[in-house]
Design a protein around this motif. Structure first.
Motif, mmCIF file in Angstrom:
data_model
loop_
_atom_site.group_PDB
_atom_site.id
_atom_site.type_symbol
_atom_site.label_atom_id
_atom_site.label_comp_id
_atom_site.label_asym_id
_atom_site.label_seq_id
_atom_site.Cartn_x
_atom_site.Cartn_y
_atom_site.Cartn_z
ATOM 1 N N MET A 44 -13.567 -60.325 76.037
ATOM 2 C CA MET A 44 -14.239 -59.329 76.742
ATOM 3 C C MET A 44 -14.473 -57.822 76.727
ATOM 4 S SD MET A 44 -11.504 -59.627 80.121
ATOM 5 C CE MET A 44 -12.020 -58.778 80.907
ATOM 6 N N GLY A 45 -13.454 -57.131 75.673
ATOM 7 C CA GLY A 45 -14.322 -56.267 74.544
ATOM 8 C C GLY A 45 -15.795 -56.546 74.020
ATOM 9 N N ASP A 46 -16.132 -57.816 73.488
ATOM 10 C CA ASP A 46 -18.006 -57.892 72.427
ATOM 11 C C ASP A 46 -18.575 -58.719 73.952
ATOM 12 O OD1 ASP A 46 -16.044 -58.746 70.485
ATOM 13 O OD2 ASP A 46 -15.849 -60.824 70.616
ATOM 14 N N LEU A 47 -18.320 -58.824 74.667
ATOM 15 C CA LEU A 47 -19.123 -58.535 76.202
ATOM 16 C C LEU A 47 -19.587 -57.334 77.034
ATOM 17 C CD1 LEU A 47 -20.933 -60.692 77.596
ATOM 18 C CD2 LEU A 47 -19.135 -60.278 79.359
ATOM 19 N N TYR A 48 -18.595 -56.128 76.368
ATOM 20 C CA TYR A 48 -18.556 -55.389 77.028
ATOM 21 C C TYR A 48 -19.512 -54.257 75.237
ATOM 22 C CZ TYR A 48 -15.830 -54.661 81.392
ATOM 23 O OH TYR A 48 -15.685 -54.622 82.235
ATOM 24 N N ARG A 53 -21.629 -51.145 76.647
ATOM 25 C CA ARG A 53 -20.623 -49.794 77.149
ATOM 26 C C ARG A 53 -19.401 -49.834 76.461
ATOM 27 N NH1 ARG A 53 -19.191 -52.383 83.072
ATOM 28 N NH2 ARG A 53 -17.673 -50.203 83.271
ATOM 29 N N LEU A 54 -19.533 -49.327 75.517
ATOM 30 C CA LEU A 54 -18.794 -48.968 74.611
ATOM 31 C C LEU A 54 -17.457 -48.221 74.682
ATOM 32 C CD1 LEU A 54 -20.917 -47.533 71.555
ATOM 33 C CD2 LEU A 54 -20.560 -49.985 71.991
ATOM 34 N N GLU A 55 -17.314 -47.171 75.808
ATOM 35 C CA GLU A 55 -15.395 -46.543 75.652
ATOM 36 C C GLU A 55 -14.924 -47.845 76.930
ATOM 37 O OE1 GLU A 55 -14.424 -43.735 75.924
ATOM 38 O OE2 GLU A 55 -15.795 -43.617 74.069
ATOM 39 N N ARG A 56 -15.122 -48.979 77.316
ATOM 40 C CA ARG A 56 -15.108 -49.638 77.888
ATOM 41 C C ARG A 56 -14.439 -51.093 76.655
ATOM 42 N NH1 ARG A 56 -11.599 -50.664 82.125
ATOM 43 N NH2 ARG A 56 -12.162 -52.729 83.403
ATOM 44 N N PHE A 60 -10.152 -52.586 75.460
ATOM 45 C CA PHE A 60 -10.432 -53.801 75.334
ATOM 46 C C PHE A 60 -10.390 -54.499 74.089
ATOM 47 C CE2 PHE A 60 -11.778 -54.351 79.401
ATOM 48 C CZ PHE A 60 -11.051 -55.240 80.015
ATOM 49 N N TYR A 61 -10.695 -53.459 72.825
ATOM 50 C CA TYR A 61 -10.487 -53.685 71.395
ATOM 51 C C TYR A 61 -9.116 -53.099 71.245
ATOM 52 C CZ TYR A 61 -14.781 -54.858 70.857
ATOM 53 O OH TYR A 61 -16.140 -55.654 70.789
ATOM 54 N N LYS A 62 -8.571 -51.981 71.959
ATOM 55 C CA LYS A 62 -7.417 -51.059 71.740
ATOM 56 C C LYS A 62 -6.050 -52.673 72.483
ATOM 57 C CE LYS A 62 -7.947 -46.804 71.099
ATOM 58 N NZ LYS A 62 -8.306 -44.650 71.531
ATOM 59 N N GLY A 77 -7.903 -58.594 61.980
ATOM 60 C CA GLY A 77 -8.638 -58.187 60.782
ATOM 61 C C GLY A 77 -9.824 -57.634 62.528
ATOM 62 N N LYS A 78 -10.149 -58.418 62.838
ATOM 63 C CA LYS A 78 -11.446 -58.427 63.317
ATOM 64 C C LYS A 78 -11.354 -57.294 64.943
ATOM 65 C CE LYS A 78 -14.658 -60.906 66.079
ATOM 66 N NZ LYS A 78 -14.798 -62.447 67.519
ATOM 67 N N VAL A 79 -10.276 -57.381 65.077
ATOM 68 C CA VAL A 79 -10.742 -56.372 66.058
ATOM 69 C C VAL A 79 -10.206 -54.805 66.017
ATOM 70 C CG1 VAL A 79 -8.650 -55.192 67.633
ATOM 71 C CG2 VAL A 79 -8.969 -57.241 67.798
ATOM 72 N N LEU A 80 -9.576 -54.651 64.540
ATOM 73 C CA LEU A 80 -9.768 -53.247 63.721
ATOM 74 C C LEU A 80 -11.054 -52.917 63.232
ATOM 75 C CD1 LEU A 80 -6.099 -53.400 61.816
ATOM 76 C CD2 LEU A 80 -7.018 -52.177 63.787
ATOM 77 N N LEU A 81 -11.603 -54.185 62.613
ATOM 78 C CA LEU A 81 -13.505 -53.724 62.291
ATOM 79 C C LEU A 81 -14.344 -53.610 63.358
ATOM 80 C CD1 LEU A 81 -14.203 -56.451 59.981
ATOM 81 C CD2 LEU A 81 -13.913 -54.184 59.961
ATOM 82 N N LYS A 82 -13.332 -53.560 64.671
ATOM 83 C CA LYS A 82 -14.592 -53.531 65.688
ATOM 84 C C LYS A 82 -14.014 -52.680 65.971
ATOM 85 C CE LYS A 82 -16.019 -57.957 67.912
ATOM 86 N NZ LYS A 82 -17.374 -57.284 67.474
ATOM 87 N N ILE A 83 -12.630 -51.962 66.571
ATOM 88 C CA ILE A 83 -12.557 -50.735 66.978
ATOM 89 C C ILE A 83 -13.615 -49.811 65.972
ATOM 90 C CG2 ILE A 83 -10.631 -48.633 66.488
ATOM 91 C CD1 ILE A 83 -8.795 -50.729 68.042
#
Length: 86
Positions: A44-48, A53-56, A60-62, A77-83
């Motif tokens: 869902m974070g990837d899609l936003y 819609r970066l805030e959204r 989701f990444y958080k 690791g992927k989540v932290l890179l995206k954040i």
């Protein structure tokens, strides 16, 4: 949750982001493990993020980063890179 998740994937491939998010949200509600929840909220974070819609996306990444010990391989690791990228 897998049927809802699969429908979300289909709509994402068809370019219908709104419908994909609708189905992913239903999938998220049915998840029974932290790993499954992380998988869905990460998508869902990837899609936003793709929608601009970066805030959204960040919210989701958080959510994905705040999960428990159990996780899909490499998700943390992927989540932290995206954040960090946002």
């Amino acid at each position: 949750y897998k049927a809802w998740y699969g429908l979300g994937q289909v709509y994402e491939l068809l370019g219908s982001s709104g419908m994909a998010l609708y189905y992913y949200e239903h999938a998220r509600r049915l998840c029974r493990t932290v790993a499954d929840i992380r998988r869905v909220v990460l998508v869902m974070g990837d899609l936003y993020e793709e929608m601009g819609r970066l805030e959204r996306a960040l919210s989701f990444y958080k959510l994905a980063a705040d999960g428990g010990q159990e996780q899909p391989r490499g998700a943390s690791g992927k989540v932290l890179l995206k954040i960090g990228a946002i």
